[in-house]
Design a protein around this motif. Structure first.
Motif, PDB file in Angstrom:
ATOM      1  N   PHE A   1      49.287  18.839   1.653  1.00  0.00           N
ATOM      2  CA  PHE A   1      50.735  18.559   2.619  1.00  0.00           C
ATOM      3  C   PHE A   1      51.828  18.548   2.580  1.00  0.00           C
ATOM      4  N   GLY A   2      52.478  18.469   3.509  1.00  0.00           N
ATOM      5  CA  GLY A   2      53.456  18.535   3.909  1.00  0.00           C
ATOM      6  C   GLY A   2      54.818  17.886   3.604  1.00  0.00           C
ATOM      7  N   ALA A   3      56.280  17.905   3.425  1.00  0.00           N
ATOM      8  CA  ALA A   3      56.842  17.051   3.597  1.00  0.00           C
ATOM      9  C   ALA A   3      57.247  15.298   4.662  1.00  0.00           C
ATOM     10  N   GLY A   4      57.990  14.648   4.531  1.00  0.00           N
ATOM     11  CA  GLY A   4      57.796  13.496   4.693  1.00  0.00           C
ATOM     12  C   GLY A   4      58.843  12.136   4.509  1.00  0.00           C
ATOM     13  N   VAL A   5      58.980  11.160   5.478  1.00  0.00           N
ATOM     14  CA  VAL A   5      59.873   9.956   4.579  1.00  0.00           C
ATOM     15  C   VAL A   5      58.944   8.476   5.201  1.00  0.00           C
ATOM     16  N   ARG A   6      59.210   8.166   4.027  1.00  0.00           N
ATOM     17  CA  ARG A   6      57.897   6.774   3.856  1.00  0.00           C
ATOM     18  C   ARG A   6      59.167   5.037   3.638  1.00  0.00           C
ATOM     19  N   TRP A   7      58.137   4.177   3.660  1.00  0.00           N
ATOM     20  CA  TRP A   7      59.114   3.146   2.863  1.00  0.00           C
ATOM     21  C   TRP A   7      59.005   3.762   1.638  1.00  0.00           C
ATOM     22  N   ILE A   8      60.261   2.718   0.894  1.00  0.00           N
ATOM     23  CA  ILE A   8      59.343   3.137  -0.874  1.00  0.00           C
ATOM     24  C   ILE A   8      58.463   1.626  -1.185  1.00  0.00           C
TER      25      ILE A   8
ATOM     26  N   PHE B   1      50.751   9.909  10.035  1.00  0.00           N
ATOM     27  CA  PHE B   1      50.836   8.947  10.195  1.00  0.00           C
ATOM     28  C   PHE B   1      50.469   8.132   8.630  1.00  0.00           C
ATOM     29  N   THR B   2      50.945   8.088   7.802  1.00  0.00           N
ATOM     30  CA  THR B   2      50.234   7.807   6.427  1.00  0.00           C
ATOM     31  C   THR B   2      50.188   6.028   6.537  1.00  0.00           C
ATOM     32  N   ASP B   3      49.328   5.642   6.381  1.00  0.00           N
ATOM     33  CA  ASP B   3      48.796   4.262   5.181  1.00  0.00           C
ATOM     34  C   ASP B   3      49.891   3.507   3.784  1.00  0.00           C
ATOM     35  N   ALA B   4      50.167   2.558   3.904  1.00  0.00           N
ATOM     36  CA  ALA B   4      50.855   2.257   2.422  1.00  0.00           C
ATOM     37  C   ALA B   4      50.085   2.084   1.732  1.00  0.00           C
ATOM     38  N   GLY B   5      50.993   2.687   0.663  1.00  0.00           N
ATOM     39  CA  GLY B   5      49.679   2.865  -0.918  1.00  0.00           C
ATOM     40  C   GLY B   5      50.032   1.355  -1.663  1.00  0.00           C
TER      41      GLY B   5
ATOM     42  N   TRP C   1      54.580  15.919   7.356  1.00  0.00           N
ATOM     43  CA  TRP C   1      54.021  17.264   8.404  1.00  0.00           C
ATOM     44  C   TRP C   1      52.168  17.325   7.788  1.00  0.00           C
ATOM     45  N   ARG C   2      51.193  17.198   8.442  1.00  0.00           N
ATOM     46  CA  ARG C   2      50.089  17.459   7.674  1.00  0.00           C
ATOM     47  C   ARG C   2      50.014  18.629   7.408  1.00  0.00           C
ATOM     48  N   VAL C   3      50.254  19.633   6.985  1.00  0.00           N
ATOM     49  CA  VAL C   3      49.939  20.847   6.601  1.00  0.00           C
ATOM     50  C   VAL C   3      51.413  21.383   5.658  1.00  0.00           C
ATOM     51  N   PRO C   4      51.142  22.141   4.762  1.00  0.00           N
ATOM     52  CA  PRO C   4      52.636  22.140   3.816  1.00  0.00           C
ATOM     53  C   PRO C   4      53.182  23.963   4.063  1.00  0.00           C
ATOM     54  N   GLY C   5      54.382  24.028   4.071  1.00  0.00           N
ATOM     55  CA  GLY C   5      54.398  25.748   4.351  1.00  0.00           C
ATOM     56  C   GLY C   5      55.975  25.056   5.890  1.00  0.00           C
ATOM     57  N   ARG C   6      55.806  23.967   6.056  1.00  0.00           N
ATOM     58  CA  ARG C   6      57.815  23.955   7.083  1.00  0.00           C
ATOM     59  C   ARG C   6      59.205  23.930   5.487  1.00  0.00           C
TER      60      ARG C   6
END
Length: 159
Positions: free
Chosen positions: A137-144, A48-52, A61-66
């Motif tokens: 890091f792996g791929a993900g989704v976030r708020w724009i 779970f990532t925080d806002a920037g 994903w915590r690590v790349p490769g999926r």
């Protein structure tokens, strides 16, 4: 992670259709259940990532490769951030809901890039974006952008 609603219910020994009612907004997520869900996702490699400064919170994903060339594993997370059912996303994207269901279940013979682009663009209209895998890091989704700015109230930890 590729779980169905039924799979999550079995994993946590929940009553049938519990996840459906939760996702439909007819059931309030208790702090204990939210913690258990978050803990399980983290055990499975989700972060779970925080806002920037120019984007909001998200998941990845915590690590790349999926390997997920069609973003099918991230699509339910993106829909969760946007608070959209498959049918609602299909309507916005002008894509058949059955296509979305088959995509999320990995039950398809071929994928239309046009339909995938429509889904991604529809999610962008709801201030949700897919993030690319990096070397760290792996791929993900976030708020724009921060959901409070976009008139949203849901945080990434609620998905």
């Amino acid at each position: 992670m590729g779980y169905t609603q039924t799979g999550i219910e079995k994993l946590f020994k929940l009553k049938s259709r519990s996840v459906y009612t939760l996702e439909a907004g007819r059931y309030k997520l208790t702090p204990r259940f939210a913690y258990l869900l978050k803990e399980k996702y983290e055990e499975e490699g989700v972060e779970f990532t925080d806002a920037g400064s120019d984007f909001g919170p998200g998941i990845r994903w915590r690590v790349p490769g999926r390997k997920d060339p069609y973003k099918r594993l991230m699509l339910p997370g993106a829909r969760g951030l946007a608070n959209l059912s498959q049918a609602q996303l299909g309507k916005i994207a002008d894509v058949d809901q059955k296509f979305i269901a088959r995509l999320e279940l990995d039950d398809f013979d071929g994928v239309s890039q046009v339909k995938l682009d429509r889904l991604e663009n529809a999610l962008r209209t709801r201030n949700v974006e897919f993030t690319a895998e990096t070397t760290s890091f792996g791929a993900g989704v976030r708020w724009i952008k921060n959901p409070s700015v976009a008139g949203q109230s849901q945080s990434a930890s609620e998905c």
